[in-house]
Design a protein around this motif. Structure first.
Motif, PDB file in Angstrom:
ATOM      1  N   SER A  58      27.566  16.654  18.654  1.00 45.10           N
ATOM      2  CA  SER A  58      28.392  16.654  17.445  1.00 45.10           C
ATOM      3  C   SER A  58      28.873  18.059  17.108  1.00 45.10           C
ATOM      4  N   SER A  59      28.413  19.059  17.848  1.00 44.18           N
ATOM      5  CA  SER A  59      28.873  20.437  17.687  1.00 44.18           C
ATOM      6  C   SER A  59      30.079  20.653  18.599  1.00 44.18           C
ATOM      7  N   GLN A  60      31.225  20.988  18.002  1.00 44.10           N
ATOM      8  CA  GLN A  60      32.449  21.072  18.799  1.00 44.10           C
ATOM      9  C   GLN A  60      32.350  22.056  19.967  1.00 44.10           C
ATOM     10  N   PRO A  61      31.853  23.296  19.796  1.00 45.26           N
ATOM     11  CA  PRO A  61      31.756  24.200  20.949  1.00 45.26           C
ATOM     12  C   PRO A  61      30.865  23.640  22.061  1.00 45.26           C
ATOM     13  N   THR A  62      29.745  23.024  21.675  1.00 44.46           N
ATOM     14  CA  THR A  62      28.856  22.439  22.673  1.00 44.46           C
ATOM     15  C   THR A  62      29.523  21.259  23.354  1.00 44.46           C
ATOM     16  N   LEU A  63      30.219  20.440  22.574  1.00 42.35           N
ATOM     17  CA  LEU A  63      30.926  19.291  23.131  1.00 42.35           C
ATOM     18  C   LEU A  63      31.958  19.728  24.164  1.00 42.35           C
ATOM     19  N   ILE A  64      32.697  20.774  23.865  1.00 40.65           N
ATOM     20  CA  ILE A  64      33.711  21.263  24.808  1.00 40.65           C
ATOM     21  C   ILE A  64      33.056  21.704  26.109  1.00 40.65           C
ATOM     22  N   ASN A  65      31.941  22.411  26.003  1.00 44.35           N
ATOM     23  CA  ASN A  65      31.232  22.844  27.210  1.00 44.35           C
ATOM     24  C   ASN A  65      30.681  21.656  27.984  1.00 44.35           C
ATOM     25  N   GLN A  66      30.187  20.647  27.261  1.00 40.36           N
ATOM     26  CA  GLN A  66      29.679  19.453  27.934  1.00 40.36           C
ATOM     27  C   GLN A  66      30.814  18.728  28.663  1.00 40.36           C
ATOM     28  N   ALA A  67      31.950  18.591  28.000  1.00 38.81           N
ATOM     29  CA  ALA A  67      33.071  17.878  28.615  1.00 38.81           C
ATOM     30  C   ALA A  67      33.575  18.584  29.865  1.00 38.81           C
ATOM     31  N   ARG A  68      33.418  19.902  29.894  1.00 37.92           N
ATOM     32  CA  ARG A  68      33.851  20.664  31.068  1.00 37.92           C
ATOM     33  C   ARG A  68      32.891  20.533  32.247  1.00 37.92           C
TER      34      ARG A  68
END
Length: 334
Positions: free
Chosen positions: A112-122
């Motif tokens: 639910s943390s946007q920076p972490t989500l972006i890294n996960q999606a990458r």
């Protein structure tokens, strides 16, 4: 009784949103030292009570048997961001009990943390149960069961021995009667129980002070609270309110959020436990409410008091960096 408006959100010169809520702070003996709203009302604490749910990990001897330190204990009480450090430590905890992510019954979700989500999606095709914000708590559950040679299958269900133990623990701490009538299912699939807000605050006051607890439970509670305060990153993560609040006063403030606008906290040196709920479930309001409540108990420390009030009352900016309004607590906290 109508709960008072405790937080306002402005846009320009006008109030755009108002959030009602209830707050209570009590001492170890259950005496109220501050309250707002209908504090005898039952609320689902959700993830705010994870330190209570982690007590079997301590009391079964599992934490010591597996060599867990402050980071592992903090993660067992956490709602983490799913950052790499959180995921790796949850996997390490499971491995200590001879298990892996396949044993987890919490489900999988993106951060639910946007920076972490972006890294996960990458880096991920999809998240696993280790990325679930509750994976540390569930790893702790599994360790507690496995250390006692129990079967962890179905450990999330109402009738599993672990959940029965947790139910009894929470009844003893909060004074509430927990059963099917006030039970719901949490986001991570374990039972969650509606308890009076005052009882929830009293439970954390007991954990922080040891008042009214048997020596073993008092020691276990102290270790969990101290572990969270020592390793606040593992309780939540980068940019999270729980982590920030504990970093403001290292080793002095414990704070833990729950879904739908719940927050619990403790100030061990002052013997105080706190519980609150934003009536409409809004996290931003609950975060302002907990910061303002904590600030009341540090008026003799101007810098810390100001920092807490700075979290309670803060400006909002849009994507162009333009000031658009404020989140602010009301005069109810004065």
């Amino acid at each position: 009784m109508s709960n008072p408006v405790l937080v306002e959100v402005t846009r320009g010169a006008l109030v755009e949103s108002r959030h009602r809520g209830m707050v209570i702070a009590v001492d170890g003996d259950g005496n109220t030292v501050f309250s707002l709203g209908e504090t005898d009302a039952g609320v689902f604490p959700r993830s705010a009570c994870k330190a209570m749910q982690a007590l079997p990990l301590m009391e079964t001897g599992a934490a010591d048997a597996y060599g867990f330190g402050a980071k592992e204990l903090a993660l067992a009480c956490s709602s983490h961001n799913g950052e790499p450090e959180h995921v790796a430590l949850a996997a390490k905890m499971l491995a200590a009990a001879g298990r892996d992510l396949e044993t987890l019954e919490c489900g999988a979700h993106w951060s639910s943390s946007q920076p972490t989500l972006i890294n996960q999606a990458r880096s991920l095709d999809r998240p696993t149960a280790l990325h679930n914000n509750c994976s540390g708590k569930h790893a702790g559950f599994i360790c507690a069961v496995c250390h006692g040679d129990g079967d962890p299958r179905g450990y999330v269900t109402y009738d599993h021995p672990l959940q029965r133990e947790i139910r009894g623990t929470m009844e003893a701490l909060t004074g509430g009667v927990l059963g099917h009538d006030n039970c719901g299912t949490d986001g991570c699939s374990i039972p969650t129980y509606a308890v009076p807000l005052k009882g929830l605050a009293h439970g954390f006051a007991k954990m922080a002070t040891g008042a009214g607890l048997a020596p073993e439970r008092a020691r276990a509670s102290k270790r969990l609270i101290e572990a969270c305060m020592a390793e606040p990153f593992y309780v939540a993560g980068t940019g999270r309110a729980c982590t920030k609040l504990m970093q403001l006063a290292p080793g002095r403030i414990f704070a833990k959020t729950g879904a739908e606008g719940v927050f619990c906290a403790a100030i061990p040196e002052k013997g105080i436990g706190i519980a609150l709920k934003c009536e409409d479930g809004t996290t931003r309001a609950a975060e302002a409410m907990i910061a303002a409540t904590l600030a009341r108990f540090f008026t003799d420390e101007p810098d810390l008091h100001a920092s807490l009030l700075g979290m309670a009352n803060h400006a909002m900016h849009n994507w162009n960096g333009l000031f658009v309004g404020d989140v602010r607590v009301t005069d109810a906290f004065a």
